[in-house]
Write an enzyme that holds these catalytic residues in place. Structure first.
Site, mmCIF file in Angstrom:
data_model
loop_
_atom_site.group_PDB
_atom_site.id
_atom_site.type_symbol
_atom_site.label_atom_id
_atom_site.label_comp_id
_atom_site.label_asym_id
_atom_site.label_seq_id
_atom_site.Cartn_x
_atom_site.Cartn_y
_atom_site.Cartn_z
ATOM 1 N N ASN A 172 10.542 -0.527 13.456
ATOM 2 C CA ASN A 172 9.335 -1.001 12.789
ATOM 3 C C ASN A 172 9.014 0.023 11.694
ATOM 4 O O ASN A 172 8.390 1.042 11.952
ATOM 5 C CB ASN A 172 8.219 -1.081 13.844
ATOM 6 C CG ASN A 172 6.967 -1.740 13.323
ATOM 7 O OD1 ASN A 172 6.748 -1.800 12.115
ATOM 8 N ND2 ASN A 172 6.144 -2.216 14.235
ATOM 9 N N ARG A 209 11.193 -5.327 12.187
ATOM 10 C CA ARG A 209 10.027 -5.965 11.574
ATOM 11 C C ARG A 209 10.284 -5.972 10.068
ATOM 12 O O ARG A 209 10.518 -4.903 9.477
ATOM 13 C CB ARG A 209 8.775 -5.161 11.891
ATOM 14 C CG ARG A 209 7.588 -5.628 11.115
ATOM 15 C CD ARG A 209 6.386 -4.799 11.465
ATOM 16 N NE ARG A 209 5.246 -5.222 10.690
ATOM 17 C CZ ARG A 209 4.404 -4.388 10.093
ATOM 18 N NH1 ARG A 209 4.572 -3.092 10.192
ATOM 19 N NH2 ARG A 209 3.387 -4.848 9.426
ATOM 20 N N HIS A 259 0.851 -9.745 9.073
ATOM 21 C CA HIS A 259 0.529 -9.412 10.473
ATOM 22 C C HIS A 259 0.879 -10.565 11.417
ATOM 23 O O HIS A 259 0.320 -10.670 12.505
ATOM 24 C CB HIS A 259 -0.972 -9.077 10.665
ATOM 25 C CG HIS A 259 -1.415 -7.815 10.005
ATOM 26 N ND1 HIS A 259 -2.625 -7.716 9.355
ATOM 27 C CD2 HIS A 259 -0.831 -6.604 9.909
ATOM 28 C CE1 HIS A 259 -2.767 -6.485 8.883
ATOM 29 N NE2 HIS A 259 -1.684 -5.791 9.206
ATOM 30 N N ARG A 314 -7.572 -0.081 1.383
ATOM 31 C CA ARG A 314 -7.403 -1.268 0.522
ATOM 32 C C ARG A 314 -8.741 -1.975 0.378
ATOM 33 O O ARG A 314 -9.494 -2.093 1.349
ATOM 34 C CB ARG A 314 -6.401 -2.246 1.152
ATOM 35 C CG ARG A 314 -4.972 -1.862 0.922
ATOM 36 C CD ARG A 314 -4.035 -2.810 1.632
ATOM 37 N NE ARG A 314 -3.346 -2.133 2.704
ATOM 38 C CZ ARG A 314 -2.641 -2.742 3.653
ATOM 39 N NH1 ARG A 314 -2.525 -4.039 3.668
ATOM 40 N NH2 ARG A 314 -2.044 -2.034 4.581
ATOM 41 N N GLU A 361 3.623 -5.317 18.900
ATOM 42 C CA GLU A 361 4.553 -5.874 17.915
ATOM 43 C C GLU A 361 6.010 -5.612 18.305
ATOM 44 O O GLU A 361 6.863 -6.484 18.153
ATOM 45 C CB GLU A 361 4.252 -5.294 16.530
ATOM 46 C CG GLU A 361 2.972 -5.878 15.949
ATOM 47 C CD GLU A 361 2.487 -5.177 14.697
ATOM 48 O OE1 GLU A 361 2.366 -3.933 14.723
ATOM 49 O OE2 GLU A 361 2.215 -5.855 13.709
#
Ligand code: ADP
Length: 404
Positions: A7, A96, A185, A246, A389
């Site tokens: 990942n 990922r 996501h 962000r 994840e």
């Protein structure tokens, strides 16, 4: 089957190794080995943390990220952390991959064409797709090209979004060129929806869920019958919620204004919106929610404003997801802030009080993993789910390799 998961982020490489046998367990199993490599702190230095046969060990290495990745992977079969006799015991690797563009609505075996597609999409995910591709080529170099690799895309879960949610109101020719809402996501949103159905003991295809992935990056998904029907991120992971550094959505006219004024070029705007805004930009303290909360406790008003804007926008978008679903059977909080901040969860649920959403104050304060935090009489169950994840990627990889 031994499945390695990579990942990769812009300044870190997380990795896990799972030993899986059929039937796969319902609860996420503990990986045999995990590692994390970080190279963002100082050029030329990487921090490596490994948890294998000998517990947790940390190193600081004077090397490049790619050599660091090699050293990290070697600890699987060499040295005191080793959990496998040799590298050939690994059966497959799952990655990922942040952006799969229009082409990929499912996970796929990595081929030359898949690598080319990931490379082609770099302009749409400049911070992530290059790192994902590097992870794939690193495995080819270290473990050979015959080892099956699988790409699991963060955009894939949202590929079935209705056109009304996926299309920007801009000239259609641009939409046809791929300028549309992809959402991100997806691995986390899908995992949380499946886990919520398990925890609620209801079939996923009977549920309307809102999943709130609140980490450094943050997005919501509206999920009906197991499919994403709306989400807050769009063409890039910049749209939607306010995040760590962000901005999330701002009036596009603001960007035109800054460009026209002449003080900002394209790269300046990129930096401004991706790295200097969000919690960091408003608070002036940090992009980390813990630091912002600590500053508020000392009376810092700008930090308080940052939290207020964060909550305001979170409520605003939960409202939007709610309308896309037309009802709600479960509200899920996940990722760093979603899993660990009772304040943020309580603030969202407070504004849903008029719908009969009721939090159990004590349960919420405990931040339990994979559990309900609403009262038995709450009109909608509210859950905290620890996003997994890596486990989701390992399962995707297992399913593809089992059936190939
Ligand atoms: P990433 O998106 O990088 O994977 P994480 O999911 O780890 O990030 O989330 C990081 C965010 O979670 C940071 O803003 C951090 O401050 C926040 N966080 C972690 N622990 C807590 C806590 N106890 N209370 C509030 N926020 C927390």
């Amino acid at each position: 089957m031994k499945i390695l998961v990579l990942n990769a982020g812009s300044s870190s490489q997380k990795s896990s190794l799972y030993d899986l046998t059929a039937p796969l367990p319902q609860d996420p199993p503990k990986p045999m080995w995990t590692a994390q490599l970080d190279w963002g702190r100082q050029p030329g230095l990487v921090d490596l943390k490994v948890q294998g046969a000998a517990g947790v060990q940390r190193w600081q290495l004077q090397t490049s990220p790619s050599e660091g990745t090699q050293i990290m992977l070697q600890t699987i079969w060499q040295g005191e952390q080793a959990v496998l006799p040799d590298a050939s015991a690994i059966d497959g690797v799952g990655h990922r991959v942040v952006h799969g563009g229009q082409d990929y609505s499912q996970s796929v075996r990595v081929t030359k064409a898949v690598k080319e597609a990931i490379a082609r999409l770099i302009p749409l995910a400049p911070a992530h797709n290059p790192a994902n591709l590097k992870g794939i080529t690193a495995i080819e170099e270290i473990l050979g090209t015959d080892l099956p690799q699988v790409a699991v895309f963060d955009t894939a879960f949202h590929r079935q979004m209705p056109a009304a949610a996926a299309t920007y109101p801009i000239p259609y020719a641009l939409t046809q060129q791929g300028m549309k809402r992809y959402g991100f996501h997806g691995i986390s949103h899908r995992y949380c929806a499946q886990r919520a159905a398990q925890l609620l003991e209801r079939p996923l295809d009977s549920l309307r869920l809102i999943t709130c992935h609140l980490g450094n990056g943050a997005s919501l998904a509206a999920i009906a019958q197991g499919h994403s029907v709306d989400t807050t991120m769009g063409f890039t992971p910049l749209e939607g919620l306010m995040m760590g550094s962000r901005s999330g959505s701002v009036d596009p006219g603001l960007l035109i204004h800054l460009l026209r004024q002449g003080d900002y070029g394209v790269d300046d705007l990129d930096r401004l919106l991706n790295r200097e805004s969000g919690l960091l930009g408003v608070s002036g303290v940090s992009s980390d929610m813990r630091d912002v909360l600590a500053a508020i406790a000392t009376g810092n008003e700008q930090a308080q404003l940052a939290l207020d804007v964060y909550i305001h926008r979170l409520r605003y978008y939960v409202g939007a997801m709610l309308m896309s679903l037309g009802g709600l059977d479960g509200l899920v909080f996940t990722a760093g802030i979603g899993e660990r901040s009772p304040e943020v969860r309580a603030a969202v649920c407070e504004s849903l009080g008029f719908l009969g959403v009721r939090l159990d104050g004590d349960r919420n304060q405990e931040s339990p993993a994979d559990a309900l935090i609403s009262t038995p009489d709450s009109a909608v169950p509210v859950l905290v789910i620890q996003t997994q994840e890596d486990w989701a990627i390992a399962q995707e990889c297992w399913h593809l390799l089992e059936h190939s």
